[in-house]
Design a protein around this motif. Sequence first.
Motif, short mmCIF file in Angstrom:
data_model
loop_
_atom_site.label_atom_id
_atom_site.label_comp_id
_atom_site.label_asym_id
_atom_site.label_seq_id
_atom_site.Cartn_x
_atom_site.Cartn_y
_atom_site.Cartn_z
N LEU A 1 11.75 -4.35 -1.85
CA LEU A 1 10.92 -3.40 -1.09
C LEU A 1 11.76 -2.33 -0.39
CD1 LEU A 1 8.52 -6.07 0.45
CD2 LEU A 1 7.90 -4.37 -1.29
N LYS B 1 5.41 -3.14 6.40
CA LYS B 1 6.50 -3.67 5.57
C LYS B 1 6.56 -5.19 5.66
CE LYS B 1 8.44 -0.23 3.42
NZ LYS B 1 8.47 -0.20 1.93
N GLU C 1 4.05 -6.56 3.36
CA GLU C 1 4.53 -6.47 1.98
C GLU C 1 5.56 -7.55 1.68
OE1 GLU C 1 5.79 -2.54 0.90
OE2 GLU C 1 4.14 -1.60 2.00
N LYS D 1 5.36 -10.24 -1.26
CA LYS D 1 6.43 -10.28 -2.25
C LYS D 1 7.06 -11.67 -2.32
CE LYS D 1 7.54 -7.25 -4.33
NZ LYS D 1 7.16 -6.82 -5.70
#
Length: 414
Positions: free
Chosen positions: A347, A396, A399, A403
Amino acid sequence: MTNKQQVIDRFTSYITIDTQSDPKSETTPSTKKQWDLANKLVEELKDMGMQDVSIDENAYIMATLPTNVNHEIPTIGFVAHFDTTPDYSGTNVNPQIINDYDGGDIVLNKTENIVLSPDYFEDLKQYKGQTLITTDGTTLLGADDKAGITEIMEAMKYLIDHPEIKHGNIRVGFTPDEEIGRGAHKFDVKKFGAEWAYTMDGSQIGELEYENFNAAGVIVKFKGKSVHPGYAKNKMVNAVLLANEFLSLLPPREVPQHTSEREGFFHFYSIKGDIELTEIEGIIRDHDRNNFEARKQLVNQIADDLKQKYNDDIISIEISDQYYNMREKVEPVFHIVEIAEEAMKQLNIEPIIKPIRGGTDGSQLSYMGLPCPNIFAGGHNFHGRYEYVPVESMQKAIEVIIKIAEITATKYLN
């Protein structure tokens, strides 16, 4: 990328609920008001479609996002706490949204001239152009750890809405009373049923932590004798001065304000009493277990030396271990750290792997059989009026959770 306004709305709905914990309480949760957010979270988990949603008599919340693949994958978990610290007010939190932050001073409270300035809080500089959520200068914000709760909730909703992202069983856990050191005390690791988990309870974007302090609490009581000061020679024993003498014998530079990284410290934060009886309270911290034991031994030795100097009845000392360095439990399963690190790299987040100068639920959970590294939640300046969180950091973190789930599913494909 998750919807920014959705993240803001969810986060602000949580922080405006007062969930301050109370170290003097013997109940779990330690305050009734923690139930207000706990019950809200349970309903939201059910509404979004999570399975096996439960809340026990101590307000520990668990839920499952079922696997959407056919092959066997280890069950992983994500954990956050919903209480806020008793160190600063969490009542009537009034968040301010700073859009497109210009990099300068932020006036939190014009009336009281309370300013959040990058001249003092240098981390602010890295968030120029982003959206910040701050306090109004009269309370804490509550990003510790309602940012973590927001991120877990948003990640689960995203995975439910996007079944094309493959993942195994994911367990979610929300706990009370972390801020007073009890967050994991009644956490049912067996019921949780995860092979490993991550606490979303770190600070700035990129933080990934799998080692923390060894910790102990210390209470020392000094008994004195009160005599009229005009006739006190060779008779008075002043417990206040005894406490002062005890503190003066500790290493003067081994305190929080003079230590960093893996350096340990002694921290006495409370003194109360009078000539007849004075009590001091403190904590001992060190990342190295041998140094930790040596620090406890030194405190005991100082007490013993003063007993010999005066008499055995004059001092009583109680040292109680609170938690230990999770590194010992995480290193044998280090792939769980590597998965989180890989998630961040994919990321374009630079992992910041460093020791925690504190503890999390994860440190205790690791010793209870649930290895549990800590991942950033995005906030800064916790436990006070200057607390803030960049919304982009929260996005983030969401995410990263997604992930990690995806990488774990892929890793165990064959």
